[in-house]
Design an enzyme around this catalytic site. Structure first.
Site, short mmCIF file in Angstrom:
data_model
loop_
_atom_site.label_atom_id
_atom_site.label_comp_id
_atom_site.label_asym_id
_atom_site.label_seq_id
_atom_site.Cartn_x
_atom_site.Cartn_y
_atom_site.Cartn_z
N ARG A 37 32.83 3.29 40.22
CA ARG A 37 33.05 2.24 38.94
C ARG A 37 33.09 3.03 37.62
O ARG A 37 33.71 2.54 36.74
CB ARG A 37 31.70 1.49 39.07
CG ARG A 37 31.53 0.47 40.09
CD ARG A 37 30.11 -0.29 39.93
NE ARG A 37 30.23 -1.55 40.93
CZ ARG A 37 29.35 -2.39 40.94
NH1 ARG A 37 28.12 -1.95 40.43
NH2 ARG A 37 29.41 -3.57 41.57
N LYS A 198 20.68 -6.35 50.11
CA LYS A 198 20.30 -7.32 49.16
C LYS A 198 20.59 -8.57 50.17
O LYS A 198 22.04 -8.82 50.32
CB LYS A 198 21.26 -7.28 48.07
CG LYS A 198 21.13 -6.30 47.04
CD LYS A 198 21.89 -6.39 45.65
CE LYS A 198 21.83 -5.33 44.81
NZ LYS A 198 22.96 -5.15 43.78
N GLY A 348 28.89 -1.79 45.88
CA GLY A 348 28.48 -0.42 45.56
C GLY A 348 28.00 0.55 46.74
O GLY A 348 28.57 1.57 47.06
N GLY A 371 28.75 -8.41 44.32
CA GLY A 371 28.41 -9.89 44.44
C GLY A 371 29.44 -10.73 43.67
O GLY A 371 29.89 -11.66 44.04
C1 3PG Z 1 26.49 -5.19 41.33
O1 3PG Z 1 26.02 -4.12 41.39
O2 3PG Z 1 26.44 -5.99 41.87
C2 3PG Z 1 26.77 -5.46 39.82
O3 3PG Z 1 26.62 -4.58 38.91
C3 3PG Z 1 25.67 -6.65 39.13
O4 3PG Z 1 24.38 -6.25 39.39
P1 3PG Z 1 23.39 -7.05 39.47
O5 3PG Z 1 23.41 -7.78 40.92
O6 3PG Z 1 22.06 -6.50 39.26
O7 3PG Z 1 23.27 -8.43 38.46
MG MG Z 2 24.67 -7.34 42.88
#
Ligand code: 3PG
Ligand code: MG
Length: 396
Positions: A37, A198, A348, A371
């Site tokens: 990134r 997540k 990521g 996301g």
């Molecule tokens: C991600 O890594 O998905 C983005 O940078 C957004 O981060 P967040 O999910 O903490 O909003």
């Molecule tokens: Mg995210």
């Protein structure tokens, strides 16, 4: 609707505020484990600098508590890496919202990094007043943070309403172009792999995704929730018990579309040195944790990947950072790389896995969005893009 692009704007002598997504994975010692990134953000910054702008860049990192500085979430390591990549000094500014000396000192051709924007109170709530104060810092607001485009926050949304000019950076523009092109009329079968640790943010979008794709491969905590929905055992693995009903509804509405793993690599504890044991789901004990999919599950998925027309991949199917639990992610990654399908990967951890297994040049398109990439795929309007489109209609 079109957006204004940084390349359309004469930035000479202007103060350009770039919202980048420099939210990169780090290990416990805060070493950056994948800098995709950051590297992807360099062309926008360099372009503005080379065309004579005074450039300020900000990003979030992690999810810190607002209103407080915390060293653990500081952009210090990012500033260093950005400086190395740009080949020029990048100083890091704290408490930057209300101007101050740094703002008076910033000259054309210079760049500063503004500390983690989520340290500012009101950032995550998309506070209008905060956005308006930030907009005062610049002549041009440029959003190049595709990875954060699904968040309406002060630096991705409110500021764009108040800045004199609001535009998309080259990364944002390239992502929108590439994903639109790939997803408007995908070559079928369209296979999605949605996995990772997540969970919630992803499970809620699976239903819409299930309608658009031909096969939905789940992994990680999401797969565990589906295993529970199919009355399987997961021991003490990560899962979302309150979403089992939703997972069940998806399985019923789309029979056969969401294959459930049949075997797993388990451990009694979450660590790199944990003893890995291969088990079928029936043999999983209450104190087991599923840390990867097993070889039978991999064998079931491989033909679908090989025969796909388009593959979208978000999230590793196991704890690939630990070698004993990396095999599932490696095998699926290699199958994707070997497939003739047009493949798009994002997120990521996915990028880190692709780098670890050396797959990057055999993936069709690598998105910096996690996301955001999923929500784009789902067909949602991303708020950070939406506001740029709205502003485009009002600017010349
Ligand atoms: C991600 O890594 O998905 C983005 O940078 C957004 O981060 P967040 O999910 O903490 O909003
Ligand atoms: Mg995210």
């Amino acid at each position: 609707m079109p957006v204004l692009r940084l390349s359309d704007i004469d930035v000479r002598g202007k103060r350009v505020f770039i919202r980048a997504d420099l939210n990169v994975p780090q290990d416990e010692a805060r070493h950056i484990t994948d800098d995709t990134r950051i590297r992807a953000s360099v062309p926008g910054i360099r372009d503005a600098l080379e065309r004579g702008a005074a450039v300020m860049v900000t990003s979030h990192l992690g999810r810190p508590k607002e209103g407080e500085f915390s060293e653990a979430d500081s952009l210090t390591p990012i500033a260093q890496r950005l400086s190395d990549l740009l080949g020029k000094p990048v100083s890091l500014v704290r408490d930057w919202v209300d101007g101050g000396q740094w703002h008076r000192d910033l000259r054309p051709g210079q760049v500063v990094l503004l500390e983690n924007c989520r340290f500012n109170k009101g950032e995550k709530k998309d506070d209008e007043a905060l956005g308006a104060r930030m907009a005062k810092l610049c002549d041009v607001y440029c959003n190049d943070a595709f990875g954060t485009a699904h968040r309406a926050e002060a630096t991705t949304h409110a500021i764009a309403k108040y800045a004199p000019i609001a535009c998309a950076g080259p990364l944002m523009a390239a992502e929108i172009d590439a994903l639109t092109r790939a997803l408007a009329q995908p070559r079928r079968p369209l296979v999605a792999i949605v996995a990772g640790s997540k969970v919630s943010t992803k499970l809620t979008i699976l239903k819409t995704l299930a309608q658009r794709v031909d096969l939905l491969i789940v992994g990680g905590g999401i797969a565990n929730t589906f295993i529970l929905a199919a009355h399987g055992r997961i021991g003490k693995s990560l899962a979302e018990h309150e979403l089992v009903g939703e997972a069940k509804a998806i399985l019923e509405e789309f029979p056969g579309k969401v294959p459930i793993p049949v075997d797993a690599v388990c451990a009694k504890e979450f660590s790199a040195g944990a003893k890995a044991t291969l088990k079928t789901l029936e043999d999983i004990e209450p104190d087991d944790m599923i840390l990867d999919i097993g070889p039978q599950s991999i064998a079931l998925l491989k033909p679908a990947i090989a025969n796909a027309g388009t593959i979208v991949w978000n999230g590793p199917v196991g704890v690939f950072e630990f070698d004993a639990f990396a095999q599932g992610t490696r095998a699926l990654g290699e199958a994707i790389a070997a497939s003739h399908a047009f493949s798009i990967a994002g997120g990521g951890d996915t990028l880190a896995a692709i780098a670890k297994f050396g797959l990057a040049d055999r993936i069709g398109y690598i998105s910096t969005g996690g996301g955001a990439f999923l929500e784009f795929l789902e067909g949602k309007t991303l708020p950070a893009i939406d506001i740029l489109e709205q502003r485009a209609g009002t600017q010349v």
